[in-house]
Write an enzyme that holds these catalytic residues in place. Structure first.
Site, short mmCIF file in Angstrom:
data_model
loop_
_atom_site.label_atom_id
_atom_site.label_comp_id
_atom_site.label_asym_id
_atom_site.label_seq_id
_atom_site.Cartn_x
_atom_site.Cartn_y
_atom_site.Cartn_z
N SER A 63 44.31 43.93 39.99
CA SER A 63 42.90 44.29 40.25
C SER A 63 42.16 45.37 39.58
O SER A 63 40.85 45.59 39.55
CB SER A 63 42.91 44.79 41.73
OG SER A 63 42.83 43.55 42.49
N LYS A 66 39.41 44.21 37.48
CA LYS A 66 38.01 44.11 38.16
C LYS A 66 36.78 44.97 37.77
O LYS A 66 35.77 44.60 37.78
CB LYS A 66 38.19 44.12 39.88
CG LYS A 66 39.04 43.02 40.34
CD LYS A 66 39.28 43.44 41.90
CE LYS A 66 39.89 42.17 42.52
NZ LYS A 66 40.55 42.27 43.58
N TYR A 190 40.13 34.05 35.54
CA TYR A 190 40.53 35.04 36.55
C TYR A 190 41.92 35.55 36.59
O TYR A 190 42.39 36.70 36.43
CB TYR A 190 39.99 34.61 38.06
CG TYR A 190 40.46 35.59 39.01
CD1 TYR A 190 39.75 36.99 39.14
CD2 TYR A 190 41.62 35.66 39.74
CE1 TYR A 190 40.20 37.98 40.08
CE2 TYR A 190 42.00 36.71 40.82
CZ TYR A 190 41.18 37.68 41.10
OH TYR A 190 41.41 38.80 41.88
N TYR A 242 41.13 49.77 47.65
CA TYR A 242 41.05 48.78 48.84
C TYR A 242 40.62 49.55 50.13
O TYR A 242 39.87 50.57 50.12
CB TYR A 242 42.48 48.31 48.93
CG TYR A 242 43.19 47.63 47.86
CD1 TYR A 242 42.58 46.69 46.88
CD2 TYR A 242 44.35 48.02 47.35
CE1 TYR A 242 43.04 46.23 45.81
CE2 TYR A 242 45.16 47.69 46.19
CZ TYR A 242 44.30 46.98 45.35
OH TYR A 242 44.92 46.05 44.20
N VAL A 260 47.83 45.41 42.18
CA VAL A 260 49.20 44.86 43.02
C VAL A 260 50.32 44.85 42.14
O VAL A 260 51.63 44.93 42.69
CB VAL A 260 49.05 43.76 43.81
CG1 VAL A 260 48.30 43.73 44.99
CG2 VAL A 260 48.65 42.56 42.97
N1 GLN Z 1 45.50 38.99 40.94
C1 GLN Z 1 45.51 39.51 42.31
C2 GLN Z 1 44.93 38.54 43.03
O1 GLN Z 1 43.72 38.11 43.16
C3 GLN Z 1 44.95 40.79 42.04
C4 GLN Z 1 44.98 41.55 43.39
C5 GLN Z 1 45.11 43.06 43.45
O2 GLN Z 1 45.65 43.47 42.68
N2 GLN Z 1 44.90 43.57 44.60
O3 GLN Z 1 45.43 38.45 44.20
#
Ligand code: GLN
Length: 306
Positions: A63, A66, A190, A242, A260
């Site tokens: 994430s 992002k 993605y 988050y 994550v």
């Molecule tokens: N690639 C992960 C997902 O889309 C990224 C989520 C994350 O790091 N929170 O679930």
């Protein structure tokens, strides 16, 4: 700035919290990460660097990517277009939740730091094909780090095979006109974006670019416009950790984005970037030892922006 010995001590203290966390396992390729790993790099806007732990060990951004994709897309499309498809409000829901897409009107994702919003953002990367879009994104990331960065094919493939929740988010958003084009192509892009691999030092460097109002501290080149860097840092504060961004703002107070895989990118405005890797996660999906480490650091150096 930071002190190398003190950094080592803070890492040792924070590492003991890893036992209370758990490595992400919903992406099969992340299951084998060592929960006891903990490393940090700090890169100041005066181009000094500090580190502790295995700071050259590579991990995937997940994430954290992002916020990087958001910077690119904002520069490509402008604020008006981007925020017509994704909102600016934090959410108390988990990062992969589909709930608000249906209940919140208009049915666009609440913000670009949750999966739905990030998928909508990645959908806006300019280019005529997945290859062209990917090339632009990875080239941008290479400029930010000043390194030849690429992605981990196993992790990308592993996520693509199991990303059915993200697939659902995409189909829901396609139905409501938030995203366009082929959903499977978007997921390929993605999952590659999430699987971009680097070490703490590279991540700290990106954090330093944001901290330096978008200018590369090394070359002085404006890699991200000042306005876009400001917007990204704001999202890092309000949504970057988050659904524990509020608690993190109080306890740490540094614009930060987690993933994550256990990575966290921090950006202390006007001071430095921080890259952390500690794969044992807390219940919302943030590196448990990484958050403790940032808490210690922020307290020690008064880095809270508040
Ligand atoms: N690639 C992960 C997902 O889309 C990224 C989520 C994350 O790091 N929170 O679930």
């Amino acid at each position: 700035m930071a002190n190398q010995d003190l950094l080592g001590e803070l890492v040792d203290i924070a590492r003991s919290f890893a036992t209370y966390g758990k490595v992400a396992d919903y992406i099969p390729a992340l299951r084998d990460q060592n929960p006891d790993d903990l490393a940090i790099s700090i890169y100041s806007i005066e181009n000094e660097s500090y580190y502790a732990g295995d700071h050259l060990k590579k991990f995937t951004l997940q994430s954290i990517s992002k916020v990087i994709a958001l910077a690119l897309v904002l520069m490509d499309n402008g604020e008006e277009e981007v925020f017509s498809r994704v909102g600016m409000e934090p959410t108390g829901d988990p990062f992969n939740s589909i709930a608000k897409l249906e209940t919140h009107k208009p049915s666009k994702p609440l913000n670009p730091m949750i999966n739905a919003g990030a998928l909508a953002v990645t959908n806006m990367i300019s280019g005529n094909s997945v290859v062209e879009k990917w090339d632009r994104l990875i080239e941008f990331i290479c400029h930010l780090t000043g390194q030849k960065v690429t992605y981990n094919e196993d992790v990308a493939y592993s996520e693509l095979q199991t990303a059915n929740l993200n697939r659902s988010l995409c189909y829901f958003m396609k139905q409501h006109g938030v995203i366009s084009g082929n959903v499977e192509d978007l997921l390929v892009l993605y999952t590659k974006q999430c699987a971009v691999e680097m070490n703490c030092m590279d991540l700290a460097k990106i954090g330093a670019v944001f901290a330096n109002d978008g200018a590369d501290p090394e070359s002085g080149k404006q890699l991200i416009t000042k306005d876009v860097a400001r917007i990204c840092k704001t999202f890092m504060v309000t949504c970057g950790m988050y659904n524990s961004s509020g608690e993190f703002a109080i306890k740490v107070g540094i614009p930060a984005k987690s993933g994550v895989s256990g990575g966290i990118m921090g950006s202390v405005p006007g001071k430095c970037g921080i890259g952390i890797f500690g794969p044992a996660l807390d219940e919302v999906g943030n590196s448990i030892a990484g958050v403790k480490l940032l808490e210690g650091l922020s307290g020690k150096y008064s880095w809270s922006i508040f």
